[in-house]
Design a protein around this motif. Structure first.
Motif, PDB file in Angstrom:
ATOM      1  N   VAL A   1       0.841  -1.197   0.000  1.00  0.00           N
ATOM      2  CA  VAL A   1       0.000   0.000   0.000  1.00  0.00           C
ATOM      3  C   VAL A   1       0.886   1.261   0.000  1.00  0.00           C
ATOM      4  O   VAL A   1       1.337   1.657  -1.061  1.00  0.00           O
ATOM      5  N   ASP A   2       1.218   1.831   1.149  1.00  0.00           N
ATOM      6  CA  ASP A   2       1.973   3.080   1.106  1.00  0.00           C
ATOM      7  C   ASP A   2       3.230   3.081   1.976  1.00  0.00           C
ATOM      8  O   ASP A   2       3.843   4.121   2.180  1.00  0.00           O
TER       9      ASP A   2
ATOM     10  N   ILE B   1      12.988  17.316   0.945  1.00  0.00           N
ATOM     11  CA  ILE B   1      11.540  17.093   0.801  1.00  0.00           C
ATOM     12  C   ILE B   1      10.794  17.692   1.995  1.00  0.00           C
ATOM     13  O   ILE B   1       9.706  18.259   1.835  1.00  0.00           O
ATOM     14  N   GLU B   2      11.393  17.652   3.183  1.00  0.00           N
ATOM     15  CA  GLU B   2      10.720  18.231   4.361  1.00  0.00           C
ATOM     16  C   GLU B   2      10.584  19.747   4.211  1.00  0.00           C
ATOM     17  O   GLU B   2       9.527  20.324   4.482  1.00  0.00           O
ATOM     18  N   THR B   3      11.637  20.395   3.739  1.00  0.00           N
ATOM     19  CA  THR B   3      11.588  21.852   3.551  1.00  0.00           C
ATOM     20  C   THR B   3      10.528  22.213   2.514  1.00  0.00           C
ATOM     21  O   THR B   3       9.744  23.146   2.671  1.00  0.00           O
TER      22      THR B   3
ATOM     23  N   LYS C   1       3.063  24.023   2.833  1.00  0.00           N
ATOM     24  CA  LYS C   1       2.086  23.820   3.929  1.00  0.00           C
ATOM     25  C   LYS C   1       1.364  22.470   3.811  1.00  0.00           C
ATOM     26  O   LYS C   1       0.186  22.346   4.135  1.00  0.00           O
ATOM     27  N   LYS C   2       2.088  21.471   3.306  1.00  0.00           N
ATOM     28  CA  LYS C   2       1.492  20.120   3.222  1.00  0.00           C
ATOM     29  C   LYS C   2       1.833  19.386   4.516  1.00  0.00           C
ATOM     30  O   LYS C   2       2.730  18.526   4.556  1.00  0.00           O
ATOM     31  N   MET C   3       1.113  19.753   5.589  1.00  0.00           N
ATOM     32  CA  MET C   3       1.483  19.280   6.920  1.00  0.00           C
ATOM     33  C   MET C   3       1.190  17.789   7.123  1.00  0.00           C
ATOM     34  O   MET C   3       1.915  17.098   7.837  1.00  0.00           O
ATOM     35  N   LYS C   4       0.134  17.292   6.498  1.00  0.00           N
ATOM     36  CA  LYS C   4      -0.212  15.879   6.663  1.00  0.00           C
ATOM     37  C   LYS C   4       0.921  15.001   6.069  1.00  0.00           C
ATOM     38  O   LYS C   4       1.389  14.056   6.696  1.00  0.00           O
ATOM     39  N   GLU C   5       1.345  15.385   4.868  1.00  0.00           N
ATOM     40  CA  GLU C   5       2.407  14.625   4.210  1.00  0.00           C
ATOM     41  C   GLU C   5       3.720  14.754   4.986  1.00  0.00           C
ATOM     42  O   GLU C   5       4.481  13.799   5.137  1.00  0.00           O
ATOM     43  N   LEU C   6       3.949  15.963   5.496  1.00  0.00           N
ATOM     44  CA  LEU C   6       5.173  16.208   6.267  1.00  0.00           C
ATOM     45  C   LEU C   6       5.210  15.293   7.491  1.00  0.00           C
ATOM     46  O   LEU C   6       6.231  14.670   7.800  1.00  0.00           O
ATOM     47  N   ASP C   7       4.070  15.196   8.142  1.00  0.00           N
ATOM     48  CA  ASP C   7       3.969  14.360   9.336  1.00  0.00           C
ATOM     49  C   ASP C   7       4.262  12.881   8.996  1.00  0.00           C
ATOM     50  O   ASP C   7       4.913  12.182   9.760  1.00  0.00           O
ATOM     51  N   LEU C   8       3.799  12.457   7.810  1.00  0.00           N
ATOM     52  CA  LEU C   8       4.003  11.057   7.419  1.00  0.00           C
ATOM     53  C   LEU C   8       5.478  10.704   7.302  1.00  0.00           C
ATOM     54  O   LEU C   8       5.880   9.585   7.600  1.00  0.00           O
TER      55      LEU C   8
END
Ligand code: UTP
Length: 293
Positions: free
Chosen positions: A36-37, A77-79, A85-92
């Motif tokens: 999956v992911d 990629i984190e920066t 402001k893609k916080m959900k993806e950042l958190d992942l």
């Protein structure tokens, strides 16, 4: 009753050749194949964290960098995600490993077998009990993870424990197969273990899967273990000798296991994990129902 010390270290041998999954594994380790992911290795590390493991020791081979990078900080990629402001993806990607967990990488210079890979962990493990997780064996369990179940057992019995499951007779020659008897707690007390026996010679129908908790005495035994089946230093051969000197148990875990080094099981795991995935479950179910097969 006084509890025994829980294992705090897990060893992840990830230096195999992955020949059953070529060409996907030509340039990257099979433990990076995603279900999956998430890559297989991430599920394995999460299972270890859930079981209270604090030190992860990866035994890496020729294509090690992707695994190391996966568990490292990814500045670019984190920066970029922060900027957008893609916080959900950042958190992942930021919280793949909690900050109290340590990762150690050790190179196995030649794929001399699983036993040799485990021996490479000796400098990091020392005189401590430790877990071994083969990330290509995924175990889906509705309650506690397989390693947590084994750690609970370990706290009581303070001896090496191997995870086992019932295997079809025609497949016994792909497994380490145990010989022993069940005790009152429903665990197996082992008298022997044989690597990939012919079905006629198999001592039982219980095969070992990729979860172990081992006492550190295994290292001295491994140092003294010669090449066995397939010219490899077999962990099974060393465990057979450990059985001669101390108690070793096998535990029938609760859960469903997929051998993701095998293409069909990999597909089955993708479907089952997809069906359990909160974002995908409904649509995947509808899609599967719609297939005219
Ligand atoms: P496998 O028996 O699945 O072998 O190894 P493999 O090379 O990974 O895959 P195939 O059979 O060629 O397709 C069991 C585990 O032991 C690790 C593998 O990475 C896998 O997790 N291993 C095996 C090592 O780390 N080093 C070795 O020398 C051999």
């Amino acid at each position: 009753m006084k509890k025994n010390i829980k294992p705090k270290i897990a060893v992840f041998p990830v230096a195999g050749m992955g020949t059953r999954f070529l060409p996907a594994t030509k340039a990257s380790p099979k433990e990076m194949l995603p279900i999956v992911d998430k890559p297989l290795i991430q599920y394995a590390v999460e299972e270890a964290i859930d079981a209270g493991i604090e030190i992860m020791v990866f035994i890496t081979g020729r294509n090690k960098t992707s695994i190391q990078n996966h568990f490292d900080k990814a500045y670019e990629i984190e920066t970029e995600l922060e900027r957008k402001k893609k916080m959900k993806e950042l958190d992942l990607i930021k919280n793949i490993i909690p900050s109290n967990i340590k990762c150690i990488y050790i190179r196995q210079h030649q794929p001399l077998g699983l036993g040799h890979a485990v021996l490479c962990a000796k400098p990091a493990v020392g005189d401590n009990p430790f877990a071994v997780i083969l990330a290509d064996d995924m175990i889906l369990s509705s309650e506690e993870g397989c390693l947590s179940q084994m750690v609970n057992k370990y706290e009581v019995i303070n001896s090496s424990i191997l995870a086992v499951e019932k295997v079809k007779t025609e497949n016994l020659n792909k497994y380490g197969v145990i010989d022993g008897h069940k005790n009152k707690d429903n665990d197996w007390e082992l008298v022997n273990i044989v690597e990939k026996p012919n079905k006629e010679d198999a001592p039982s129908d219980m095969g070992v899967v990729g979860r172990y908790i081992l006492k550190p005495s295994i290292f001295d035994i491994l140092e003294d273990t010669v090449q066995g089946l397939g010219g490899e230093i077999q962990l099974t051969d060393a465990i057979a000798r450990q059985i001669d000197i101390e108690k070793v148990y096998a535990y029938e875990f609760k859960g469903k296991r997929f051998d993701c080094g095998n293409k069909l099981d990999f597909l089955k795991a993708s479907i089952e994990y997809g069906l359990n995935h909160e974002e995908l479950s409904k649509e995947l179910k509808n899609y599967l129902k719609s297939l005219d097969i």
